[in-house]
Design an enzyme around this catalytic site. Structure first.
Site, PDB file in Angstrom:
ATOM      1  N   HIS A  65       2.348  -0.769   4.868  1.00  0.00           N
ATOM      2  CA  HIS A  65       0.889  -0.629   4.899  1.00  0.00           C
ATOM      3  C   HIS A  65       0.312  -1.400   6.075  1.00  0.00           C
ATOM      4  CE1 HIS A  65       2.002  -3.977   2.247  1.00  0.00           C
ATOM      5  NE2 HIS A  65       0.914  -4.588   2.668  1.00  0.00           N
ATOM      6  N   LEU A  66      -0.761  -0.853   6.596  1.00  0.00           N
ATOM      7  CA  LEU A  66      -1.491  -1.440   7.720  1.00  0.00           C
ATOM      8  C   LEU A  66      -2.830  -1.948   7.180  1.00  0.00           C
ATOM      9  CD1 LEU A  66      -2.045  -1.827  10.801  1.00  0.00           C
ATOM     10  CD2 LEU A  66      -2.744   0.586  10.849  1.00  0.00           C
ATOM     11  N   HIS A  67      -3.085  -3.260   7.363  1.00  0.00           N
ATOM     12  CA  HIS A  67      -4.377  -3.827   6.949  1.00  0.00           C
ATOM     13  C   HIS A  67      -5.389  -3.631   8.067  1.00  0.00           C
ATOM     14  CE1 HIS A  67      -2.928  -6.470   3.550  1.00  0.00           C
ATOM     15  NE2 HIS A  67      -1.787  -6.373   4.213  1.00  0.00           N
ATOM     16  N   GLY A  97       4.069 -12.717   4.610  1.00  0.00           N
ATOM     17  CA  GLY A  97       2.998 -12.428   3.657  1.00  0.00           C
ATOM     18  C   GLY A  97       3.059 -11.058   3.021  1.00  0.00           C
ATOM     19  N   GLN A  98       4.129 -10.295   3.273  1.00  0.00           N
ATOM     20  CA  GLN A  98       4.224  -8.982   2.625  1.00  0.00           C
ATOM     21  C   GLN A  98       4.510  -9.170   1.144  1.00  0.00           C
ATOM     22  OE1 GLN A  98       7.163  -6.224   4.220  1.00  0.00           O
ATOM     23  NE2 GLN A  98       6.336  -4.515   3.003  1.00  0.00           N
ATOM     24  N   ASP A 106      -8.702  -2.402  -0.124  1.00  0.00           N
ATOM     25  CA  ASP A 106      -7.786  -3.370  -0.700  1.00  0.00           C
ATOM     26  C   ASP A 106      -8.378  -3.922  -2.006  1.00  0.00           C
ATOM     27  OD1 ASP A 106      -5.313  -5.293   0.601  1.00  0.00           O
ATOM     28  OD2 ASP A 106      -6.453  -6.125  -1.082  1.00  0.00           O
TER      29      ASP A 106
HETATM   30  P1  DGP Z   1       0.617  -7.535   1.725  1.00  0.00           P
HETATM   31  O1  DGP Z   1       0.421  -8.913   1.168  1.00  0.00           O
HETATM   32  O2  DGP Z   1       0.556  -7.467   3.232  1.00  0.00           O
HETATM   33  O3  DGP Z   1       1.857  -6.872   1.153  1.00  0.00           O
HETATM   34  O4  DGP Z   1      -0.631  -6.719   1.222  1.00  0.00           O
HETATM   35  C1  DGP Z   1      -0.674  -6.062  -0.003  1.00  0.00           C
HETATM   36  C2  DGP Z   1      -2.117  -5.798  -0.316  1.00  0.00           C
HETATM   37  O5  DGP Z   1      -2.183  -4.792  -1.292  1.00  0.00           O
HETATM   38  C3  DGP Z   1      -2.870  -7.003  -0.862  1.00  0.00           C
HETATM   39  O6  DGP Z   1      -3.910  -7.354   0.027  1.00  0.00           O
HETATM   40  C4  DGP Z   1      -3.453  -6.523  -2.182  1.00  0.00           C
HETATM   41  C5  DGP Z   1      -3.282  -5.035  -2.107  1.00  0.00           C
HETATM   42  N1  DGP Z   1      -3.002  -4.370  -3.370  1.00  0.00           N
HETATM   43  C6  DGP Z   1      -1.996  -4.639  -4.215  1.00  0.00           C
HETATM   44  N2  DGP Z   1      -2.031  -3.811  -5.275  1.00  0.00           N
HETATM   45  C7  DGP Z   1      -3.085  -2.977  -5.064  1.00  0.00           C
HETATM   46  C8  DGP Z   1      -3.643  -1.901  -5.805  1.00  0.00           C
HETATM   47  O7  DGP Z   1      -3.179  -1.517  -6.872  1.00  0.00           O
HETATM   48  N3  DGP Z   1      -4.733  -1.283  -5.266  1.00  0.00           N
HETATM   49  C9  DGP Z   1      -5.268  -1.694  -4.072  1.00  0.00           C
HETATM   50  N4  DGP Z   1      -6.343  -1.025  -3.646  1.00  0.00           N
HETATM   51  N5  DGP Z   1      -4.765  -2.696  -3.357  1.00  0.00           N
HETATM   52  C10 DGP Z   1      -3.683  -3.336  -3.844  1.00  0.00           C
END
Ligand code: DGP
Length: 110
Positions: A96-98, A89-90, A30
């Protein structure tokens, strides 16, 4: 989807080191980590959120990929989260799965 950042990552248009990849999913770090280990597992195919993903095998496969990424990183304790919708929080609307680990976590989440 042409303007989706995660489609560009999955498609290799934006270079990213994958911790796990196969024909259906990729896993990568992330950009804004919320824990010492913070990995995202995404399907190569675009789904706005878990609500649009009808493919149960794919959804299960995302969790298996997360387990493999955790094993690769030697993380034994972790949390798997799918934020669904803005209120939850999306912020990126490609499923995507964190995978979060490497620190103690509170429950319930804030
Ligand atoms: P959510 O808030 O659940 O939609 O999580 C989205 C996540 O994606 C957030 O933690 C930051 C991450 N993220 C956004 N843009 C990018 C990117 O360009 N590269 C990476 N590696 N992560 C990203």
């Amino acid at each position: 989807m042409s303007n989706c950042i995660f489609c560009k990552i999955a498609g290799g248009e934006i270079p990213k080191e994958f911790l796990f990849e196969d024909d259906r999913v990729v896993a990568f770090k992330d950009l804004h980590p919320q824990a010492p280990v913070h990995i995202l597992v995404i399907p190569r195919e675009h789904y706005h959120s878990i609500k649009e993903a009808q493919d149960e095998a794919l959804v299960g496969h995302m969790f298996t990929a997360a387990k493999k990424a955790a094993e690769k990183l030697a993380v034994t304790d972790y949390r798997l989260v799918i934020n669904t919708g803005p209120q939850a929080g999306q912020s990126v609307f490609h499923l995507h799965l964190h995978l979060l680990g490497g620190r103690f976590m509170a429950w319930p989440p804030g």
